[in-house]
Write an enzyme that holds these catalytic residues in place. Structure first.
Site, PDB file in Angstrom:
ATOM      1  N   ASP A   8       0.876  -1.165   0.000  1.00  0.00           N
ATOM      2  CA  ASP A   8       0.000   0.000   0.000  1.00  0.00           C
ATOM      3  C   ASP A   8       0.925   1.231   0.000  1.00  0.00           C
ATOM      4  OD1 ASP A   8      -2.436   1.541   0.530  1.00  0.00           O
ATOM      5  OD2 ASP A   8      -1.629   1.790   2.553  1.00  0.00           O
ATOM      6  N   LEU A   9       0.387   2.404  -0.309  1.00  0.00           N
ATOM      7  CA  LEU A   9       1.259   3.594  -0.374  1.00  0.00           C
ATOM      8  C   LEU A   9       1.154   4.449   0.897  1.00  0.00           C
ATOM      9  CD1 LEU A   9       3.173   5.428  -2.027  1.00  0.00           C
ATOM     10  CD2 LEU A   9       1.138   6.518  -2.980  1.00  0.00           C
ATOM     11  N   ASP A  10       0.005   5.106   1.032  1.00  0.00           N
ATOM     12  CA  ASP A  10      -0.182   6.047   2.138  1.00  0.00           C
ATOM     13  C   ASP A  10      -0.220   5.289   3.471  1.00  0.00           C
ATOM     14  OD1 ASP A  10      -0.925   8.188   3.753  1.00  0.00           O
ATOM     15  OD2 ASP A  10      -3.046   7.916   3.326  1.00  0.00           O
ATOM     16  N   THR A  16       1.475  10.233   3.760  1.00  0.00           N
ATOM     17  CA  THR A  16       0.719  11.301   3.095  1.00  0.00           C
ATOM     18  C   THR A  16      -0.617  11.570   3.804  1.00  0.00           C
ATOM     19  OG1 THR A  16       0.323   9.539   1.489  1.00  0.00           O
ATOM     20  CG2 THR A  16       1.652  11.386   0.757  1.00  0.00           C
ATOM     21  N   LYS A  44      -8.542   6.749   5.946  1.00  0.00           N
ATOM     22  CA  LYS A  44      -7.352   6.025   5.487  1.00  0.00           C
ATOM     23  C   LYS A  44      -7.736   4.847   4.596  1.00  0.00           C
ATOM     24  CE  LYS A  44      -4.363   7.614   9.138  1.00  0.00           C
ATOM     25  NZ  LYS A  44      -3.587   7.314  10.327  1.00  0.00           N
ATOM     26  N   GLY A  45      -7.118   4.780   3.438  1.00  0.00           N
ATOM     27  CA  GLY A  45      -7.378   3.684   2.500  1.00  0.00           C
ATOM     28  C   GLY A  45      -8.684   3.825   1.732  1.00  0.00           C
ATOM     29  N   ARG A  48     -11.133   8.971  -2.686  1.00  0.00           N
ATOM     30  CA  ARG A  48     -11.369  10.419  -2.525  1.00  0.00           C
ATOM     31  C   ARG A  48     -12.862  10.731  -2.504  1.00  0.00           C
ATOM     32  NH1 ARG A  48      -8.875  13.597  -7.251  1.00  0.00           N
ATOM     33  NH2 ARG A  48      -7.227  12.115  -6.756  1.00  0.00           N
ATOM     34  N   SER A 113      -2.699   0.746  -4.295  1.00  0.00           N
ATOM     35  CA  SER A 113      -3.156   1.908  -3.522  1.00  0.00           C
ATOM     36  C   SER A 113      -4.500   2.418  -4.015  1.00  0.00           C
ATOM     37  CB  SER A 113      -2.096   3.017  -3.654  1.00  0.00           C
ATOM     38  OG  SER A 113      -2.610   4.248  -3.234  1.00  0.00           O
ATOM     39  N   ALA A 114      -5.250   3.046  -3.129  1.00  0.00           N
ATOM     40  CA  ALA A 114      -6.514   3.680  -3.523  1.00  0.00           C
ATOM     41  C   ALA A 114      -6.272   5.044  -4.170  1.00  0.00           C
ATOM     42  CB  ALA A 114      -7.399   3.867  -2.292  1.00  0.00           C
ATOM     43  N   SER A 115      -5.063   5.555  -4.047  1.00  0.00           N
ATOM     44  CA  SER A 115      -4.791   6.930  -4.504  1.00  0.00           C
ATOM     45  C   SER A 115      -4.661   7.046  -6.020  1.00  0.00           C
ATOM     46  CB  SER A 115      -3.496   7.431  -3.863  1.00  0.00           C
ATOM     47  OG  SER A 115      -3.189   8.708  -4.378  1.00  0.00           O
ATOM     48  N   ASN A 117      -3.064   9.531  -7.096  1.00  0.00           N
ATOM     49  CA  ASN A 117      -1.817  10.305  -7.196  1.00  0.00           C
ATOM     50  C   ASN A 117      -0.590   9.432  -6.902  1.00  0.00           C
ATOM     51  OD1 ASN A 117      -3.037  12.990  -7.614  1.00  0.00           O
ATOM     52  ND2 ASN A 117      -3.854  12.699  -5.567  1.00  0.00           N
ATOM     53  N   LYS A 144     -11.124  -0.870  -1.709  1.00  0.00           N
ATOM     54  CA  LYS A 144     -10.889  -1.741  -0.559  1.00  0.00           C
ATOM     55  C   LYS A 144     -12.065  -1.526   0.415  1.00  0.00           C
ATOM     56  CE  LYS A 144      -5.962  -0.574  -0.976  1.00  0.00           C
ATOM     57  NZ  LYS A 144      -4.863   0.217  -0.397  1.00  0.00           N
ATOM     58  N   GLU A 168      -0.150  -3.318   4.624  1.00  0.00           N
ATOM     59  CA  GLU A 168      -1.272  -2.370   4.681  1.00  0.00           C
ATOM     60  C   GLU A 168      -1.373  -1.676   6.033  1.00  0.00           C
ATOM     61  OE1 GLU A 168      -3.919  -0.722   3.868  1.00  0.00           O
ATOM     62  OE2 GLU A 168      -4.125  -1.206   1.754  1.00  0.00           O
ATOM     63  N   ASP A 169      -1.802  -0.412   6.029  1.00  0.00           N
ATOM     64  CA  ASP A 169      -1.990   0.311   7.292  1.00  0.00           C
ATOM     65  C   ASP A 169      -3.466   0.542   7.612  1.00  0.00           C
ATOM     66  OD1 ASP A 169      -2.342   2.259   5.184  1.00  0.00           O
ATOM     67  OD2 ASP A 169      -2.320   3.769   6.776  1.00  0.00           O
TER      68      ASP A 169
HETATM   69  P1  B16 Z   1      -6.237  10.403  -3.746  1.00  0.00           P
HETATM   70  P2  B16 Z   1      -3.637   4.299   0.135  1.00  0.00           P
HETATM   71  C1  B16 Z   1      -5.389   6.309   0.062  1.00  0.00           C
HETATM   72  O1  B16 Z   1      -4.096   5.813  -0.157  1.00  0.00           O
HETATM   73  C2  B16 Z   1      -5.418   7.195   1.305  1.00  0.00           C
HETATM   74  O2  B16 Z   1      -5.136   6.410   2.451  1.00  0.00           O
HETATM   75  C3  B16 Z   1      -6.790   7.792   1.448  1.00  0.00           C
HETATM   76  O3  B16 Z   1      -6.833   8.634   2.593  1.00  0.00           O
HETATM   77  C4  B16 Z   1      -7.104   8.618   0.190  1.00  0.00           C
HETATM   78  O4  B16 Z   1      -8.386   9.175   0.259  1.00  0.00           O
HETATM   79  C5  B16 Z   1      -7.011   7.674  -1.034  1.00  0.00           C
HETATM   80  O5  B16 Z   1      -5.710   7.107  -1.082  1.00  0.00           O
HETATM   81  C6  B16 Z   1      -7.279   8.418  -2.336  1.00  0.00           C
HETATM   82  O6  B16 Z   1      -6.232   9.315  -2.558  1.00  0.00           O
HETATM   83  O7  B16 Z   1      -7.117  11.515  -3.323  1.00  0.00           O
HETATM   84  O8  B16 Z   1      -4.772  10.777  -3.852  1.00  0.00           O
HETATM   85  O9  B16 Z   1      -6.734   9.699  -4.985  1.00  0.00           O
HETATM   86  O10 B16 Z   1      -3.553   4.172   1.619  1.00  0.00           O
HETATM   87  O11 B16 Z   1      -4.634   3.349  -0.512  1.00  0.00           O
HETATM   88  O12 B16 Z   1      -2.290   4.251  -0.536  1.00  0.00           O
HETATM   89 MG    MG Z   2      -2.803   3.180   3.366  1.00  0.00          MG
END
Ligand code: B16
Ligand code: MG
Length: 217
Positions: A8-10, A16, A44-45, A48, A113-115, A117, A144, A168-169
């Site tokens: 996982d990233l964040d 972040t 978290k996770g 957006r 990751s869910a991000s 970015n 997730k 994963e966190d």
């Molecule tokens: P973005 P992960 C998740 O990252 C974050 O934990 C979560 O807080 C955030 O809303 C989500 O990414 C979306 O991020 O706005 O950059 O698309 O923990 O899955 O790496």
């Molecule tokens: Mg995470």
């Protein structure tokens, strides 16, 4: 025997979450309500879009589709201003120790990751080249705890899901890893990540011997 590692990233590679928090807090304040770090735990996770839905519920704010779309963009623009300033110093302690060990032993690694970015963040901290595959919020339709993100990552690195480990966190991420049939390793608060098969507070607690035991190295 473990043949692939998914990160996982964040909260696992970089922190972040603090920047997401600041950007959500700013939006909440603009909309006339407070938002605290405890409430941010539930973000978290989570995607957006889902985060904004939760935030608006917390503030009792009803939004038109146009407002919703506008606030999604505004939050992300604020978040990207923090990302812009990130560098190698923001990699969480001892993450490179494990990445370098896996790389040296030719074990494939993926990001899950869910991000949306994820790629720019990995680039900013200089870690993009470690990952054979990046599966992020741009590639999946189900968030997730659905296992889609991790199953796609396993497929793309060519490793059977049961031969993959996930770091994963977030509880939703641990649940996603478990439903994918993968070995789940919780990074962070053990009282929250109760479903994880292994728990560590951070990568400083993870030895290369532990990784060796999981794999064929
Ligand atoms: P973005 P992960 C998740 O990252 C974050 O934990 C979560 O807080 C955030 O809303 C989500 O990414 C979306 O991020 O706005 O950059 O698309 O923990 O899955 O790496
Ligand atoms: Mg995470």
């Amino acid at each position: 025997m473990i043949k692939g590692f998914i990160f996982d990233l964040d909260g696992v590679i970089v922190d972040t979450a603090k920047y997401h928090y600041l950007a959500w807090k700013k939006l909440a304040n603009e909309l006339g309500f407070q938002f605290n770090e405890e409430q941010n735990e539930a973000f978290k996770g989570v995607s957006r879009k889902r985060c904004l839905e939760i935030l608006l519920d917390l503030g009792g704010v009803k939004a038109t589709q146009e407002q919703f779309d506008h606030w999604m963009i505004e939050k992300n623009e604020d978040y990207l201003r923090y990302i812009e300033k990130m560098d190698v110093s923001e990699i969480l302690p001892d993450v490179p120790k494990i990445l370098d060990f896996l790389k040296a032993n030719h074990i494939p690694m993926a990001l899950g990751s869910a991000s949306k970015n994820a790629i720019p963040i990995l680039r900013k901290v200089g870690l993009l080249s470690y990952f054979k595959v990046v599966v992020d919020g741009n590639n999946v339709t189900k968030a997730k705890p659905d296992p889609e993100v991790f199953l796609l990552a396993a497929k793309d690195i060519g490793v059977d899901p049961t031969d993959c480990v996930v770091f994963e966190d977030a509880l939703a991420g641990i649940q996603a890893a478990n439903s994918a049939g993968m070995t789940s390793i919780g990074i962070g608060d053990t009282t929250i990540l109760t479903d994880a098969q292994y728990n560590f507070n951070n990568f400083t607690e993870i030895s290369t011997d532990f990784i060796k035991q999981l794999t064929t190295i």
